[in-house]
Design a protein around this motif. Structure first.
Motif, short mmCIF file in Angstrom:
data_model
loop_
_atom_site.label_atom_id
_atom_site.label_comp_id
_atom_site.label_asym_id
_atom_site.label_seq_id
_atom_site.Cartn_x
_atom_site.Cartn_y
_atom_site.Cartn_z
N ASN A 126 0.84 -1.21 0.00
CA ASN A 126 0.00 0.00 0.00
C ASN A 126 0.87 1.25 0.00
OD1 ASN A 126 -2.25 -1.62 0.10
ND2 ASN A 126 -2.95 -0.93 2.11
N TRP A 127 2.07 1.14 0.58
CA TRP A 127 2.99 2.27 0.68
C TRP A 127 4.22 2.10 -0.20
CZ3 TRP A 127 0.46 0.01 4.78
CH2 TRP A 127 -0.45 0.83 5.48
N LEU A 128 4.65 0.86 -0.38
CA LEU A 128 5.83 0.56 -1.20
C LEU A 128 5.42 -0.43 -2.29
CD1 LEU A 128 8.38 0.06 1.74
CD2 LEU A 128 8.11 2.11 0.32
N PRO A 129 4.75 0.07 -3.34
CA PRO A 129 4.12 -0.83 -4.32
C PRO A 129 5.08 -1.70 -5.11
CG PRO A 129 4.04 1.47 -5.06
CD PRO A 129 4.50 1.49 -3.63
N ASP A 130 6.33 -1.31 -5.20
CA ASP A 130 7.29 -2.10 -5.99
C ASP A 130 8.12 -3.05 -5.14
OD1 ASP A 130 6.50 -0.79 -8.34
OD2 ASP A 130 7.90 0.87 -7.95
N MET A 131 7.80 -3.19 -3.88
CA MET A 131 8.60 -4.03 -3.00
C MET A 131 8.42 -5.50 -3.37
SD MET A 131 8.76 -4.01 1.15
CE MET A 131 10.02 -4.94 2.01
N PRO A 132 9.51 -6.23 -3.64
CA PRO A 132 9.39 -7.65 -3.98
C PRO A 132 9.03 -8.47 -2.74
CG PRO A 132 11.70 -7.02 -3.85
CD PRO A 132 10.91 -5.75 -3.70
N ILE A 133 8.19 -9.47 -2.93
CA ILE A 133 7.72 -10.31 -1.83
C ILE A 133 8.06 -11.76 -2.14
CG2 ILE A 133 5.72 -11.03 -0.48
CD1 ILE A 133 6.31 -8.05 -0.22
N ALA A 134 8.68 -12.46 -1.18
CA ALA A 134 8.95 -13.89 -1.32
C ALA A 134 8.55 -14.60 -0.04
CB ALA A 134 10.44 -14.14 -1.62
N ALA A 135 7.90 -15.74 -0.17
CA ALA A 135 7.46 -16.49 1.00
C ALA A 135 8.66 -17.03 1.78
CB ALA A 135 6.57 -17.64 0.57
N ASP A 136 8.58 -16.94 3.11
CA ASP A 136 9.67 -17.33 4.00
C ASP A 136 9.31 -18.68 4.63
OD1 ASP A 136 11.98 -17.19 5.43
OD2 ASP A 136 11.34 -15.60 6.79
N TYR A 137 9.88 -19.76 4.08
CA TYR A 137 9.51 -21.11 4.51
C TYR A 137 10.35 -21.57 5.70
CZ TYR A 137 6.70 -21.69 0.32
OH TYR A 137 5.74 -21.55 -0.65
N PHE A 138 9.68 -22.25 6.64
CA PHE A 138 10.32 -22.80 7.83
C PHE A 138 10.18 -24.32 7.83
CE2 PHE A 138 10.38 -18.51 8.92
CZ PHE A 138 10.99 -18.28 10.15
N GLY A 139 11.12 -24.98 8.52
CA GLY A 139 11.03 -26.43 8.60
C GLY A 139 12.11 -27.01 9.49
N VAL A 140 12.26 -28.32 9.41
CA VAL A 140 13.36 -29.01 10.09
C VAL A 140 14.26 -29.60 9.02
CG1 VAL A 140 12.01 -29.51 12.16
CG2 VAL A 140 12.09 -31.19 10.32
N PHE A 141 15.56 -29.65 9.34
CA PHE A 141 16.56 -30.03 8.36
C PHE A 141 17.52 -31.04 8.97
CE2 PHE A 141 15.71 -25.37 8.15
CZ PHE A 141 14.71 -25.46 7.20
N ILE A 142 17.75 -32.13 8.25
CA ILE A 142 18.65 -33.18 8.72
C ILE A 142 19.92 -33.12 7.87
CG2 ILE A 142 18.92 -35.62 9.22
CD1 ILE A 142 15.90 -35.92 9.12
N PRO A 143 21.07 -32.85 8.49
CA PRO A 143 22.31 -32.83 7.71
C PRO A 143 22.52 -34.15 6.98
CG PRO A 143 22.67 -31.85 9.86
CD PRO A 143 21.30 -32.45 9.90
N LYS A 144 23.00 -34.05 5.75
CA LYS A 144 23.24 -35.24 4.95
C LYS A 144 24.47 -36.00 5.47
CE LYS A 144 21.11 -33.60 0.68
NZ LYS A 144 21.32 -33.25 -0.76
N GLY A 145 24.48 -37.30 5.18
CA GLY A 145 25.56 -38.16 5.61
C GLY A 145 25.10 -39.33 6.44
#
Length: 338
Positions: free
Chosen positions: A242-261
C-alpha cells in the motif's frame, strides 16, 4: 510466490508427494533425537518446532528433544548441528533461507542448502509493529519518522527474518533511513522489547507478535505481503505494498533439516512420517491460523523447489547490500542480472 498462492500450492504439493513418498519406513531410532533450534525460546522457529515435534514423535516412536542454542543470528546452533555425528540423531530447525545463506555472510563456512534434507511446514511473513503508545497512525507515518530520526527497531539480528525485513524496507525508501536496528537473541525477546517500549518498532514475524498484538501491547502497521494478513482475533493487517508498491515479496519457509551423511533410511523414514503425520495435520493448521502463518508442508524435491525463490532473493540481497563475503554462485545460487 505471494502469500495468496501458498495454500493452493501446498494442496498441489500434497498431491505430488503422495506418489513419491517411500512405500516403507525402515529406520527405527533407538534413542532420542535432538532438534537444535538456533534461536531463543518463544520465537517463531521455537514455537512451530514445539508443535511439530510431538507429531514426529508419534510416527518415529522415539522422544524428540528441543535444544535452544541461540547466538550469532542463528549460526552457532546451525554450526553445532553440522558438526554433530551424521547418524540421523541431530537435526536443526530454522527458516530455510538462513541455512542456505549463512556461508554468504561468513557466519557458517562451507555450507549450502545442499547440506540438508529439508522438510518444510509453514511459511511466515514479517509484520511491522510499533509499541502501543507510539504516535504513528499508519506505516506511512512511521516511514516518514524513520527518514528523519533514529527510530529503534528490535530484531533477532541481521540474518533473522526481522533483520532482513528491515533491510528490505530500507532498500525501497528513497533517501537515508535513520532506523537503528537493536539485536536480540531471538524473535521473542525482540518482540518483547517493542512491547515494553525498550525499542519503538519490531519487524519480526507475525507468529512471534500475535499475542502482544491481541493484548494491545503492539500495534501492527503493515505486513510484508501484497495482501492483507488475516489472523484470528486481530484486525486485518494492511500490506506493505500500500505504501511501497514495488517491494518484492517472497514467502519465508520454515522447517526441520537433517544434515546429509546419515544412512538413506533415516531420510526415507522421516519423509514417510512427514507424509503421514504432518501433511494434513490439524494441529499444524490450527497453529498457522491462530498465529498468522500459512500451512504449506512439503519435503524432498518439492520442498527444494518451493524454497528456492526466497533462498535466491535473500542470497542476492546480501550481495546488493554489500554484506556478502562469499559469491552466491560458489554455493550454487545464481543472482539475476541487474
Amino acid at each position: 510466490m505471494y502469500v495468496k498462492h501458498l495454500i493452493a500450492a501446498s494442496v498441489t504439493t500434497m498431491t505430488l508427494l503422495a506418489s513419491t513418498t517411500p512405500a516403507l519406513a525402515e529406520w527405527k531410532p533407538d534413542r532420542p533425537i535432538n532438534i537444535i533450534v538456533p534461536w531463543s525460546a518463544g520465537g517463531s522457529t521455537d514455537q512451530v518446532t514445539r508443535v511439530v515435534a510431538p507429531l514426529l514423535e508419534q510416527g518415529l516412536g522415539t522422544k524428540i528433544v528441543i535444544v535452544n542454542q541461540p547466538g550469532a543470528s542463528g549460526s552457532q546452533g546451525t554450526q553445532a548441528a553440522l558438526d554433530a555425528p551424521r547418524d540421523g540423531y541431530t537435526w536443526t530447525a530454522n527458516a530455510i533461507a538462513n541455512n542456505a545463506t549463512y556461508a554468504i555472510t561468513g557466519l557458517v563456512e562451507n555450507t549450502s542448502i545442499n547440506d540438508y534434507e529439508i522438510y518444510l511446514h509453514v511459511a511466515n511473513v514479517p509484520v511491522v509493529s510499533v509499541n502501543a503508545d507510539a504516535p504513528y497512525k499508519d506505516f506511512g507515518e512511521l516511514l516518514e519518522a524513520m527518514k528523519g530520526s533514529d527510530v529503534t527497531v528490535g530484531t533477532a539480528g541481521v540474518n533473522s527474518s526481522g533483520g532482513m525485513a528491515l533491510a528490505a524496507i530500507k532498500e525501497q525508501v528513497e533517501g537515508d533511513v535513520g532506523a537503528r536496528m537493536v539485536t536480540y537473541d531471538g524473535g521473542n525477546p525482540a518482540v518483547m522489547a517493542a512491547a515494553s517500549g525498550e525499542v519503538a518498532v519490531t519487524t519480526q514475524l507475525a507468529t512471534e507478535q500475535t499475542e502482544m498484538i491481541r493484548a494491545g501491547k503492539l500495534r501492527a502497521l503493515a505486513v510484508l505481503s501484497d495482501k492483507p494478513l488475516v489472523v484470528e482475533g486481530i484486525d486485518p493487517i494492511p500490506p506493505v505494498t500500500n505504501w511501497l508498491p514495488d517491494m518484492p515479496i517472497a514467502a519465508d519457509y520454515f522447517g526441520v533439516f537433517i544434515p546429509k551423511g546419515a544412512p538413506q533410511e533415516v531420510y526415507d523414514t522421516v519423509a514417510q512420517v512427514w507424509q503421514d503425520n504432518i501433511m494434513n495435520s490439524e494441529e499444524m493448521m490450527s497453529y498457522a491460523s491462530e498465529r498468522g502463518a500459512v500451512f504449506a508442508p512439503s519435503f524432498g524435491e518439492q520442498a527444494m523447489e518451493v524454497a528456492m525463490p526466497v533462498v535466491i532473493a535473500e542470497a542476492c540481497a546480501r550481495v546488493t547490500r554489500g554484506e556478502a563475503v562469499v559469491d552466491p554462485s560458489t554455493i550454487g545460487i545464481d543472482c539475476p542480472a541487474e
